[in-house]
Motif scaffolding. Sequence first.
Motif, PDB file in Angstrom:
ATOM      1  N   ALA A  49      57.861  71.925  52.161  1.00  0.00           N
ATOM      2  CA  ALA A  49      58.349  71.181  50.996  1.00  0.00           C
ATOM      3  C   ALA A  49      57.217  70.384  50.358  1.00  0.00           C
ATOM      4  CB  ALA A  49      59.486  70.256  51.393  1.00  0.00           C
ATOM      5  N   LEU A  50      56.391  69.749  51.179  1.00  0.00           N
ATOM      6  CA  LEU A  50      55.255  68.991  50.666  1.00  0.00           C
ATOM      7  C   LEU A  50      54.299  69.906  49.905  1.00  0.00           C
ATOM      8  CD1 LEU A  50      53.674  66.305  50.542  1.00  0.00           C
ATOM      9  CD2 LEU A  50      52.586  66.984  52.691  1.00  0.00           C
ATOM     10  N   ALA A  51      54.003  71.068  50.475  1.00  0.00           N
ATOM     11  CA  ALA A  51      53.100  72.024  49.828  1.00  0.00           C
ATOM     12  C   ALA A  51      53.653  72.526  48.497  1.00  0.00           C
ATOM     13  CB  ALA A  51      52.824  73.199  50.764  1.00  0.00           C
ATOM     14  N   LEU A  52      54.982  72.602  48.396  1.00  0.00           N
ATOM     15  CA  LEU A  52      55.627  73.097  47.173  1.00  0.00           C
ATOM     16  C   LEU A  52      56.061  71.974  46.226  1.00  0.00           C
ATOM     17  CD1 LEU A  52      57.837  75.921  48.744  1.00  0.00           C
ATOM     18  CD2 LEU A  52      55.689  76.175  47.470  1.00  0.00           C
ATOM     19  N   ASN A  53      55.689  70.746  46.559  1.00  0.00           N
ATOM     20  CA  ASN A  53      56.061  69.571  45.753  1.00  0.00           C
ATOM     21  C   ASN A  53      57.575  69.404  45.597  1.00  0.00           C
ATOM     22  OD1 ASN A  53      53.414  68.639  45.260  1.00  0.00           O
ATOM     23  ND2 ASN A  53      53.178  70.212  43.700  1.00  0.00           N
ATOM     24  N   ILE A  54      58.302  69.726  46.643  1.00  0.00           N
ATOM     25  CA  ILE A  54      59.753  69.518  46.653  1.00  0.00           C
ATOM     26  C   ILE A  54      59.982  68.108  47.206  1.00  0.00           C
ATOM     27  CG2 ILE A  54      61.957  70.274  47.627  1.00  0.00           C
ATOM     28  CD1 ILE A  54      60.723  73.106  47.748  1.00  0.00           C
ATOM     29  N   PRO A  55      60.670  67.265  46.448  1.00  0.00           N
ATOM     30  CA  PRO A  55      60.790  65.846  46.812  1.00  0.00           C
ATOM     31  C   PRO A  55      61.799  65.566  47.925  1.00  0.00           C
ATOM     32  CG  PRO A  55      62.061  66.253  44.836  1.00  0.00           C
ATOM     33  CD  PRO A  55      61.374  67.559  45.199  1.00  0.00           C
ATOM     34  N   ILE A  56      61.471  65.986  49.148  1.00  0.00           N
ATOM     35  CA  ILE A  56      62.353  65.664  50.269  1.00  0.00           C
ATOM     36  C   ILE A  56      61.641  64.717  51.217  1.00  0.00           C
ATOM     37  CG2 ILE A  56      63.598  67.843  50.101  1.00  0.00           C
ATOM     38  CD1 ILE A  56      62.203  68.718  52.696  1.00  0.00           C
ATOM     39  N   THR A  57      62.435  64.012  51.971  1.00  0.00           N
ATOM     40  CA  THR A  57      61.907  63.069  52.957  1.00  0.00           C
ATOM     41  C   THR A  57      62.398  63.482  54.339  1.00  0.00           C
ATOM     42  OG1 THR A  57      63.842  61.632  52.844  1.00  0.00           O
ATOM     43  CG2 THR A  57      62.071  61.194  51.257  1.00  0.00           C
ATOM     44  N   ALA A  58      61.929  62.776  55.340  1.00  0.00           N
ATOM     45  CA  ALA A  58      62.400  63.046  56.701  1.00  0.00           C
ATOM     46  C   ALA A  58      63.910  62.835  56.801  1.00  0.00           C
ATOM     47  CB  ALA A  58      61.674  62.142  57.692  1.00  0.00           C
ATOM     48  N   GLU A  59      64.437  61.888  56.043  1.00  0.00           N
ATOM     49  CA  GLU A  59      65.884  61.659  56.065  1.00  0.00           C
ATOM     50  C   GLU A  59      66.639  62.887  55.573  1.00  0.00           C
ATOM     51  OE1 GLU A  59      69.288  58.673  54.313  1.00  0.00           O
ATOM     52  OE2 GLU A  59      67.240  57.965  54.418  1.00  0.00           O
ATOM     53  N   HIS A  60      66.125  63.562  54.549  1.00  0.00           N
ATOM     54  CA  HIS A  60      66.762  64.787  54.067  1.00  0.00           C
ATOM     55  C   HIS A  60      66.807  65.852  55.155  1.00  0.00           C
ATOM     56  CE1 HIS A  60      65.542  63.282  49.981  1.00  0.00           C
ATOM     57  NE2 HIS A  60      66.772  63.679  49.727  1.00  0.00           N
ATOM     58  N   VAL A  61      65.754  65.920  55.950  1.00  0.00           N
ATOM     59  CA  VAL A  61      65.672  66.956  56.976  1.00  0.00           C
ATOM     60  C   VAL A  61      66.557  66.617  58.176  1.00  0.00           C
ATOM     61  CG1 VAL A  61      64.086  68.176  58.530  1.00  0.00           C
ATOM     62  CG2 VAL A  61      63.370  67.636  56.208  1.00  0.00           C
TER      63      VAL A  61
END
Length: 97
Positions: A49-61
């Motif tokens: 997600a970080l590499a693809l600039n998808i705005p997720i956090t550890a909480e999302h996961v």
Amino acid sequence: MNNVESVFALWGGIRPMARALGESPSTVHGWKSVGRIPAEKQPHVLDVALALNIPITAEHVVFPLGRPDAVDDLGLSLSTPHVACHRGDKAQPKAAA
């Protein structure tokens, strides 16, 4: 689910998420169905997600469908249990003064 979008919605759906992660769509659908991404997969999901600039956090996961305690955000508490008394017509004894 609280007002936070699910991790699956942030990825654009199950198939795009599966393709980016190198997982089968049925595997990712299973994650969505149970509301949990396996712990061993969570770092990979964050890295991709970080590499693809998808705005997720550890909480999302950790909470892919939203936090289960989202009711607390509304000022309600799930930690206070409902108490019921089933004593019938018997009066409760008064405490000594």
